[in-house]
Design a protein around this motif. Structure first.
Motif, PDB file in Angstrom:
ATOM      1  N   LEU A 229       0.794  -1.227   0.000  1.00 43.36           N
ATOM      2  CA  LEU A 229       0.000   0.000   0.000  1.00 43.36           C
ATOM      3  C   LEU A 229       0.829   1.281   0.000  1.00 43.36           C
ATOM      4  N   GLY A 230       2.117   1.164   0.312  1.00 41.88           N
ATOM      5  CA  GLY A 230       2.954   2.351   0.406  1.00 41.88           C
ATOM      6  C   GLY A 230       3.185   2.754   1.850  1.00 41.88           C
ATOM      7  N   GLU A 231       4.161   3.649   2.048  1.00 40.34           N
ATOM      8  CA  GLU A 231       4.535   4.031   3.418  1.00 40.34           C
ATOM      9  C   GLU A 231       3.401   4.771   4.126  1.00 40.34           C
ATOM     10  N   SER A 232       2.606   5.526   3.372  1.00 43.18           N
ATOM     11  CA  SER A 232       1.417   6.184   3.921  1.00 43.18           C
ATOM     12  C   SER A 232       0.211   5.715   3.117  1.00 43.18           C
ATOM     13  N   PHE A 233      -0.818   5.228   3.806  1.00 39.97           N
ATOM     14  CA  PHE A 233      -2.003   4.746   3.120  1.00 39.97           C
ATOM     15  C   PHE A 233      -3.243   5.258   3.856  1.00 39.97           C
ATOM     16  N   ASP A 234      -4.419   4.843   3.423  1.00 44.64           N
ATOM     17  CA  ASP A 234      -5.637   5.515   3.865  1.00 44.64           C
ATOM     18  C   ASP A 234      -6.211   5.024   5.185  1.00 44.64           C
ATOM     19  N   ILE A 235      -6.428   3.715   5.293  1.00 43.06           N
ATOM     20  CA  ILE A 235      -7.158   3.197   6.459  1.00 43.06           C
ATOM     21  C   ILE A 235      -6.501   1.917   6.950  1.00 43.06           C
ATOM     22  N   HIS A 236      -6.353   1.819   8.268  1.00 47.75           N
ATOM     23  CA  HIS A 236      -5.886   0.589   8.912  1.00 47.75           C
ATOM     24  C   HIS A 236      -6.988   0.136   9.864  1.00 47.75           C
ATOM     25  N   THR A 237      -7.416  -1.129   9.746  1.00 44.67           N
ATOM     26  CA  THR A 237      -8.483  -1.635  10.605  1.00 44.67           C
ATOM     27  C   THR A 237      -8.001  -2.796  11.466  1.00 44.67           C
ATOM     28  N   GLY A 238      -8.765  -3.054  12.514  1.00 44.41           N
ATOM     29  CA  GLY A 238      -8.479  -4.187  13.398  1.00 44.41           C
ATOM     30  C   GLY A 238      -9.453  -4.200  14.553  1.00 44.41           C
ATOM     31  N   GLY A 239      -9.373  -5.251  15.352  1.00 44.48           N
ATOM     32  CA  GLY A 239     -10.189  -5.327  16.555  1.00 44.48           C
ATOM     33  C   GLY A 239      -9.715  -4.325  17.598  1.00 44.48           C
ATOM     34  N   ILE A 240     -10.595  -3.971  18.517  1.00 46.53           N
ATOM     35  CA  ILE A 240     -10.274  -2.966  19.521  1.00 46.53           C
ATOM     36  C   ILE A 240      -9.120  -3.412  20.422  1.00 46.53           C
ATOM     37  N   ASP A 241      -8.909  -4.723  20.545  1.00 47.19           N
ATOM     38  CA  ASP A 241      -7.787  -5.219  21.332  1.00 47.19           C
ATOM     39  C   ASP A 241      -6.453  -4.843  20.698  1.00 47.19           C
ATOM     40  N   HIS A 242      -6.407  -4.663  19.384  1.00 44.66           N
ATOM     41  CA  HIS A 242      -5.169  -4.244  18.714  1.00 44.66           C
ATOM     42  C   HIS A 242      -4.801  -2.801  19.024  1.00 44.66           C
ATOM     43  N   ARG A 243      -5.759  -2.045  19.501  1.00 49.18           N
ATOM     44  CA  ARG A 243      -5.521  -0.636  19.794  1.00 49.18           C
ATOM     45  C   ARG A 243      -4.575  -0.439  20.975  1.00 49.18           C
ATOM     46  N   GLU A 244      -4.440  -1.462  21.804  1.00 44.26           N
ATOM     47  CA  GLU A 244      -3.679  -1.309  23.049  1.00 44.26           C
ATOM     48  C   GLU A 244      -2.196  -1.597  22.896  1.00 44.26           C
ATOM     49  N   ILE A 245      -1.827  -2.575  22.084  1.00 45.61           N
ATOM     50  CA  ILE A 245      -0.420  -2.969  21.986  1.00 45.61           C
ATOM     51  C   ILE A 245       0.036  -3.069  20.529  1.00 45.61           C
ATOM     52  N   HIS A 246      -0.644  -3.890  19.762  1.00 47.43           N
ATOM     53  CA  HIS A 246      -0.168  -4.187  18.406  1.00 47.43           C
ATOM     54  C   HIS A 246      -0.087  -2.932  17.532  1.00 47.43           C
ATOM     55  N   HIS A 247      -1.134  -2.161  17.485  1.00 46.69           N
ATOM     56  CA  HIS A 247      -1.131  -0.997  16.607  1.00 46.69           C
ATOM     57  C   HIS A 247      -0.214   0.127  17.092  1.00 46.69           C
ATOM     58  N   PRO A 248      -0.123   0.412  18.403  1.00 45.21           N
ATOM     59  CA  PRO A 248       0.894   1.384  18.834  1.00 45.21           C
ATOM     60  C   PRO A 248       2.305   0.956  18.439  1.00 45.21           C
ATOM     61  N   ASN A 249       2.589  -0.340  18.513  1.00 43.24           N
ATOM     62  CA  ASN A 249       3.917  -0.814  18.123  1.00 43.24           C
ATOM     63  C   ASN A 249       4.127  -0.724  16.617  1.00 43.24           C
ATOM     64  N   GLU A 250       3.076  -0.993  15.873  1.00 42.57           N
ATOM     65  CA  GLU A 250       3.147  -0.818  14.424  1.00 42.57           C
ATOM     66  C   GLU A 250       3.451   0.646  14.074  1.00 42.57           C
ATOM     67  N   ILE A 251       2.725   1.552  14.729  1.00 42.46           N
ATOM     68  CA  ILE A 251       2.927   2.979  14.464  1.00 42.46           C
ATOM     69  C   ILE A 251       4.366   3.375  14.778  1.00 42.46           C
ATOM     70  N   ALA A 252       4.898   2.882  15.896  1.00 44.70           N
ATOM     71  CA  ALA A 252       6.279   3.209  16.264  1.00 44.70           C
ATOM     72  C   ALA A 252       7.252   2.745  15.188  1.00 44.70           C
ATOM     73  N   GLN A 253       7.062   1.541  14.673  1.00 42.78           N
ATOM     74  CA  GLN A 253       7.923   1.032  13.595  1.00 42.78           C
ATOM     75  C   GLN A 253       7.797   1.895  12.342  1.00 42.78           C
ATOM     76  N   ASN A 254       6.569   2.271  12.004  1.00 46.74           N
ATOM     77  CA  ASN A 254       6.338   3.100  10.824  1.00 46.74           C
ATOM     78  C   ASN A 254       7.059   4.449  10.955  1.00 46.74           C
TER      79      ASN A 254
END
Length: 476
Positions: A229-254
């Motif tokens: 999708l490229g380094e910046s893309f439009d929408i990232h989805t997931g379950g609300i449980d991903h909001r606590e650990i997985h997605h913050p860590n993804e954002i940090a890597q990005n």
């Protein structure tokens, strides 16, 4: 065309949606399953949600590239870098080849998507097909953002701006998660690469600059979203449980990779939990219901989709057998009403269904408000001021947006034989034929006896209904 408003979990606000680059269309990444077991129905709610999102986007005329990843390595039994790899643990329990385990549950997940009428994404990549790219990504960010321990390569969350903003991990006292790995600089630091311990017998491991081992769970999503999708893309989805650990860590890597404060996605969207009365539904809670378990009770998979559509994706959805049965009844009544319209489709044209399409668009443009869209569908089907043919034509829009194939499905298709049934359809047909003969002969005692006999084996006889009979579903 109405503006689509979507709720962004990162800004905690409802925002108007526009593609970052209209030439590239809309690019969506959805966190996929970890294929160590069957998906439970709580997991599957996330894919009904993201399918609804993708359907609304394409219905509104956007070109869509949609990625759902398959996690077949790296996800630990705790989301916070503790415990065994879920894939390795499942293979050990089963005494089977880990690659075979992954293939089996990946195929099962794909079948779940098909059964729920969830459209195939543009890409469905496997994590294990992207190991070299994960290693290269980690090499690029190591010098400024990572440090080595005997157990692997770890990300220092203090090296990126505003870590944890998505989850707001720290409370008022500034406390974060408990540190499960000795030697980490900060409790929230997480594994980029986990080096196999001496004597550890892993089936999935690869050579890397940090030793032989496997990637951390979070790395794959940063790598695959960037690739497809490229380094910046439009929408990232997931379950609300991903909001606590997985997605913050993804954002940090990005952020580390781009050397900027960009989270990677313009919108972060999360569906809420499916719950039962005892609490959140999960494999570890002991309440582990698969889609097949619902089918075994006599429920059609689309009844579960209807149940999901009846609640807003950001609201908790309570699961119970009674709620599921009510959703199935609603679906069956819709199908029955539409079958009635088909018999009168050639009636003279009158009225207009255009207003119903406008109402549908208004509902789903309001952050995918499917609970608001369903009563509009009911009103359309029931509106005798509009000719049956026009109502059926307008039905196509609801079919496309809601993912309920009301234009093609028949009542017979919704008749699902429970696994506990002791009689087959051929035997039912034979007994009903005998019952019809008894009724013709005015032998009502014999007719009633056959009806009661069928009721005793879970078959409801429906006199005067063209369907003739249906399975009786119990909710206890």
């Amino acid at each position: 065309m109405r503006t689509l408003s979507l709720y962004d979990s990162l800004s905690r606000s409802l925002r108007a949606f526009e593609p970052l680059d209209s030439a590239k269309g809309v690019r969506v990444y959805s966190c996929g399953p970890t294929v160590y077991n069957y998906a439970h129905v709580g997991n599957l709610r996330a894919y009904v949600f993201t399918d609804t999102l993708s359907r609304v986007l394409t219905w509104k005329g956007f070109d869509l590239t949609h990625v759902i990843n398959i996690t077949d390595v790296g996800h630990l039994t705790s989301d916070a870098d503790a415990g065994d790899d879920k894939m390795e643990a499942a293979a050990k329990r089963a005494g089977k080849d880990i690659w075979a385990i992954a293939r089996h549950y990946t195929d099962a997940f794909k079948q779940n998507l098909a059964d729920l009428n969830i459209r195939k994404p543009t890409h469905l990549p496997l994590a294990t097909d992207h190991i070299a790219e994960m290693i290269d990504f980690a090499v690029q960010i190591e010098a400024k953002h990572c440090y080595r321990l005997d157990s692997g390569l770890y990300f220092d969350v203090t090296t990126v701006p505003d870590y944890g903003r998505l989850a707001r991990l720290a409370d008022d006292a500034g406390e974060g998660r408990i540190d499960p790995v000795a030697g980490k600089r900060h409790a929230q630091d997480f594994a980029i690469w986990r080096t196999s311990a001496p004597g550890e017998n892993r089936q999935m491991e690869w050579d890397s600059p940090w030793g032989r081992g496997a990637p951390g769970w979070h790395l794959e999503c940063s790598v695959m979203s960037k690739k497809y999708l490229g380094e910046s893309f439009d929408i990232h989805t997931g379950g609300i449980d991903h909001r606590e650990i997985h997605h913050p860590n993804e954002i940090a890597q990005n952020q580390a990779h781009c050397g900027c404060a960009d989270s990677g996605a313009a919108f972060w969207m999360h569906n809420n939990f499916l719950v039962e009365r005892a609490g959140k539904m999960s494999k570890s809670s002991g309440e582990f219901l698969t889609l097949q378990a619902l089918v075994d009770r006599g429920f059609h998979p689309l009844s579960y989709r209807m149940l999901c559509l009846q609640a807003h994706y950001r609201s908790e959805l309570e699961f119970s057998w009674d709620n599921l049965a009510a959703a199935q009844v609603r679906l069956k009544r819709l199908v029955q009403a539409i079958e009635g319209l088909r018999t009168r489709a050639d009636a003279p044209q009158k009225g207009s269904a255009a207003g119903y399409r406008e109402q549908l668009e208004a509902a789903v443009s309001e952050d995918l408000n499917t609970p608001k869209a369903l009563p509009i569908l009911d009103a359309l089907i029931a509106d005798k001021k509009v000719s049956p043919g026009d109502r059926l034509a307008a039905l196509q829009d609801f079919t496309e947006v809601l993912g309920l194939p009301l234009d093609t499905i028949k009542r017979e298709d919704l008749r699902v034989r429970p696994a506990s049934a002791t009689i087959d359809e051929a035997a039912i047909a034979a007994r009903l034929a005998e019952r019809q003969e008894a009724r013709a002969a005015k032998d009502f005692a014999a007719s009633d006896a056959i009806r009661d006999e069928l009721a005793g084996v879970g078959v409801e006889v429906m006199d005067g209904d063209p369907l003739g009979w249906d399975w009786r579903i119990t909710t206890v």
